[in-house]
Design an enzyme around this catalytic site. Structure first.
Site, PDB file in Angstrom:
ATOM      1  CE  LYS A 172      -1.428   1.862   3.947  1.00 50.94           C
ATOM      2  NZ  LYS A 172      -0.519   2.467   4.906  1.00 50.94           N
ATOM      3  CG  HIS A 202       1.060  -4.515   8.167  1.00 49.49           C
ATOM      4  ND1 HIS A 202       0.797  -3.263   7.689  1.00 49.49           N
ATOM      5  CD2 HIS A 202       1.156  -4.383   9.501  1.00 49.49           C
ATOM      6  CE1 HIS A 202       0.748  -2.414   8.711  1.00 49.49           C
ATOM      7  NE2 HIS A 202       0.961  -3.060   9.823  1.00 49.49           N
ATOM      8  CE  LYS A 206      -1.072  -5.274  12.792  1.00 46.73           C
ATOM      9  NZ  LYS A 206       0.152  -4.949  13.509  1.00 46.73           N
ATOM     10  CD  GLU A 240      -0.296   4.149  14.169  1.00 51.26           C
ATOM     11  OE1 GLU A 240       0.847   3.747  13.969  1.00 51.26           O
ATOM     12  OE2 GLU A 240      -0.947   4.801  13.336  1.00 51.26           O
ATOM     13  CG  ASP A 259      -1.410   5.823   6.980  1.00 47.84           C
ATOM     14  OD1 ASP A 259      -0.703   5.231   6.137  1.00 47.84           O
ATOM     15  OD2 ASP A 259      -1.127   5.869   8.195  1.00 47.84           O
ATOM     16  CG  HIS A 264      -4.139  -1.161   7.884  1.00 50.65           C
ATOM     17  ND1 HIS A 264      -3.537  -1.985   6.970  1.00 50.65           N
ATOM     18  CD2 HIS A 264      -3.231  -0.182   8.140  1.00 50.65           C
ATOM     19  CE1 HIS A 264      -2.324  -1.535   6.689  1.00 50.65           C
ATOM     20  NE2 HIS A 264      -2.121  -0.433   7.385  1.00 50.65           N
ATOM     21  CE  LYS A 364       0.576   8.006  11.565  1.00 47.81           C
ATOM     22  NZ  LYS A 364       0.901   6.596  11.804  1.00 47.81           N
TER      23      LYS A 364
HETATM   24  C1  BG6 Z   1       0.846   1.519   8.186  1.00 46.62           C
HETATM   25  C2  BG6 Z   1       0.576   2.988   8.200  1.00 46.62           C
HETATM   26  O1  BG6 Z   1       0.178   0.900   7.126  1.00 46.62           O
HETATM   27  O2  BG6 Z   1       0.401   0.954   9.411  1.00 46.62           O
HETATM   28  C3  BG6 Z   1       1.251   3.660   9.379  1.00 46.62           C
HETATM   29  O3  BG6 Z   1       1.047   3.560   6.998  1.00 46.62           O
HETATM   30  C4  BG6 Z   1       0.858   2.978  10.658  1.00 46.62           C
HETATM   31  O4  BG6 Z   1       0.947   5.047   9.436  1.00 46.62           O
HETATM   32  C5  BG6 Z   1       1.059   1.482  10.550  1.00 46.62           C
HETATM   33  O5  BG6 Z   1       1.664   3.506  11.691  1.00 46.62           O
HETATM   34  C6  BG6 Z   1       0.496   0.772  11.758  1.00 46.62           C
HETATM   35  O6  BG6 Z   1       0.873  -0.571  11.717  1.00 46.62           O
HETATM   36  P1  BG6 Z   1       1.036  -1.408  13.044  1.00 46.62           P
HETATM   37  O7  BG6 Z   1       1.274  -2.788  12.583  1.00 46.62           O
HETATM   38  O8  BG6 Z   1       2.203  -0.811  13.780  1.00 46.62           O
HETATM   39  O9  BG6 Z   1      -0.232  -1.228  13.808  1.00 46.62           O
END
Ligand code: BG6
Length: 514
Positions: A172, A202, A206, A240, A259, A264, A364
């Site tokens: 992505k 990703h 998980k 986050e 994003d 996700h 964030k």
């Molecule tokens: C990414 C985003 O796809 O996923 C980021 O671009 C984000 O901004 C991240 O921080 C979060 O992934 P994870 O696995 O740390 O929750």
């Protein structure tokens, strides 16, 4: 004391996965951050656990000047710093022999001939039958060049059952709206068959996310309740603690909606909401996920204010230290109105979910890293134990904690011990770490093996990427038609703006405390 997992010889053999096939993994952007932090450590961990195919090699391909030896040092550093398991000095020397490097510019047609030669040499040395996985760990602007050059160089084999496989993994963001996503997809499908394309998200790799399917469809007690008759609402939070960090160049143009939500979070939603598939087949499961995207109620100018909140973090605290607001971060425009937080109320207009709100929030610089999906069941009637208006009984909640502490908990009401009849909510808790006694593999570990095995279940199909963008575009368009340069702010280190609380509280509900 949690019940410990011990392998049961009767169930130990239940493995519905295919085996990874011998292949060479070619990493475009093999000298970059994603490769160093995620991909090489993922391969290393799977190698250490004996999961890689016996005939396997990696070829990093990038512009940085390195030879094989230097690449192995680069990989070693990445593993030392980012691997789930510490570097094993006995295993490493054997492992590093499978790592190779090719330096060159992606737009130079000659380099693709060199790539072919290198591949032939590696395949000869490692006994690999010509199977190749091309991982595009590169900025989106380079996708077209790489994909077209691969095809022009004859590096894309047909899907005919006789040829070795050629598969491509795309990271992505796939586009920044529906139109641009369609262009990327068109470029991909002009050069590869859809079966050869693995669009990675990703989150789908998980452990707890994969467990959604197991929880729903390997137990008999949840599915009968999994509908609007018993479920009051669903909350999905992906919080986050970090700020934008060093990624302002990308993020300031993207924002939280593109994003995190377009990919996700919508994918999480589809797993929670989909109908039961009848077979563990990639396309059947993806068809069912797609059905959910097709049923998302569109956001319109009329319902916008009650369904969408965006905000940006201002100055505040992170781990007790002062941190700047988003607009003061390096690389962010000083008058940026990019959202770093989004809250949504969504509806899935199908029979099962009719009238059940899904509340989503992501941001964030929130107080901590915590991602959870919570299913809140309806309250019991106001009879017997639930007669007090002032102190209603807390409803049952099934919470899937995605990170950092992967697990599942169920809140139930019980009687407090003692002679009085008092009801108290308790949690039945299952933590992966405590039960299985080991860390789960990282998402990239699982997803890379799936590509080598040809299993696309946990990857995004073209239609799902485009449907997600179509839904997101409504919000983007409504935002851009509003010409104000104002965006609500929340202090860094808090749970978002007051507007997000109002969004849910106006329905007499509350965000969960995480
Ligand atoms: C990414 C985003 O796809 O996923 C980021 O671009 C984000 O901004 C991240 O921080 C979060 O992934 P994870 O696995 O740390 O929750």
């Amino acid at each position: 004391m949690p019940e410990q997992y011990t392998e049961n010889p009767l169930t130990a053999g239940i493995n519905i996965k295919h085996a990874p096939q011998p292949c060479t993994l070619v990493i475009f952007g093999g000298g970059g951050d994603l490769t160093r932090r995620k991909l090489l450590p993922a391969i290393y961990n799977q190698g250490l656990e004996g999961e890689l195919p016996a005939n396997f090699a990696v070829l990093g391909f990038a512009i940085e000047a390195m030879d094989d030896e230097e690449y192995r040092k680069f990989a070693r550093k990445g593993v030392e710093e980012f691997s789930r398991q510490p570097l094993d000095a006995n295993y490493w020397p054997g492992f590093e022999r499978c790592l190779h490097y090719l330096q060159g510019s992606f737009d130079n047609p000659d380099i693709y001939n060199k790539l072919k030669e290198r591949l032939a040499e590696i395949e000869g040395n490692f006994g690999i039958p010509g199977n190749r996985v091309f991982y595009l760990a590169i900025p989106p602007a380079l996708i077209e060049t790489c994909v077209c050059q691969l095809k022009a160089a004859g590096l894309v084999m047909p899907v005919d059952g006789n040829s070795p496989f050629s598969r491509i993994i795309v990271e992505k963001p796939i586009g920044k709206d529906l139109e641009s996503a369609r262009k990327v997809n068109a470029t991909l499908s002009d050069n590869f068959d859809e079966q050869q394309i693995y669009r990675i998200d990703h989150y789908l790799g998980k452990e707890t996310v994969q467990n959604i399917l197991a929880m729903r469809f390997a137990n008999s007690i949840f599915e009968p309740l999994w509908n609007s008759k018993y479920i009051d609402h669903v909350q999905i939070t992906v919080a986050e603690a970090e700020g934008v960090g060093t990624r302002a160049g990308y993020y300031d143009k993207a924002g939280a909606l593109r994003d995190m939500i377009q990919n996700h979070i919508l994918q999480l939603l589809t797993l929670i909401a989909m109908e039961p598939p009848w077979i563990m087949d990639a396309d059947v499961i993806r068809d069912h996920r797609q059905d959910i995207l097709n049923c998302l109620r569109p956001i319109t100018a009329e319902n916008f204010d009650q369904h969408v909140v965006r905000a940006q973090y201002g100055p505040g605290f992170h781990h007790g230290e002062d941190v700047p607001g988003y607009r003061r971060e390096n690389g962010v425009a000083q008058d940026s109105i990019t959202e770093t937080f989004v809250a949504l109320k969504m509806f899935i207009d199908n029979w099962r979910w009719s009238g059940v709100p899904f509340y989503i929030r992501t941001g964030k610089r929130m107080p901590k890293r915590a991602s959870e999906i919570a299913i809140q069941f309806k309250s019991v009637p106001p009879i017997l134990f639930n007669t007090s208006h002032d102190v209603p009984l807390e409803p049952n909640v099934l919470a899937l904690s995605i990170q950092p502490n992967e697990g599942l908990s169920l809140r139930i009401a019980t009687k407090l011990p003692g002679v009085k009849l008092k009801i108290f909510p308790v949690k039945m808790d299952f933590r992966y770490g405590a039960t299985f006694g080991e860390q789960s593999p990282e998402a990239y570990e699982r997803l890379l093996l799936d590509v080598m095995a040809g299993d696309a279940t946990l990857f995004m199909r073209r239609d799902s990427v485009e449907s997600s963008w179509a839904w997101i575009d409504n919000i983007l368009n409504l935002w851009s038609s509003n010409r104000t340069r104002w965006i609500p702010e929340y202090a860094a280190g808090t749970w978002g703006p007051i507007e997000a609380d109002r969004l849910i509280e106006s329905d007499n509900r509350q965000w969960r405390m995480l």
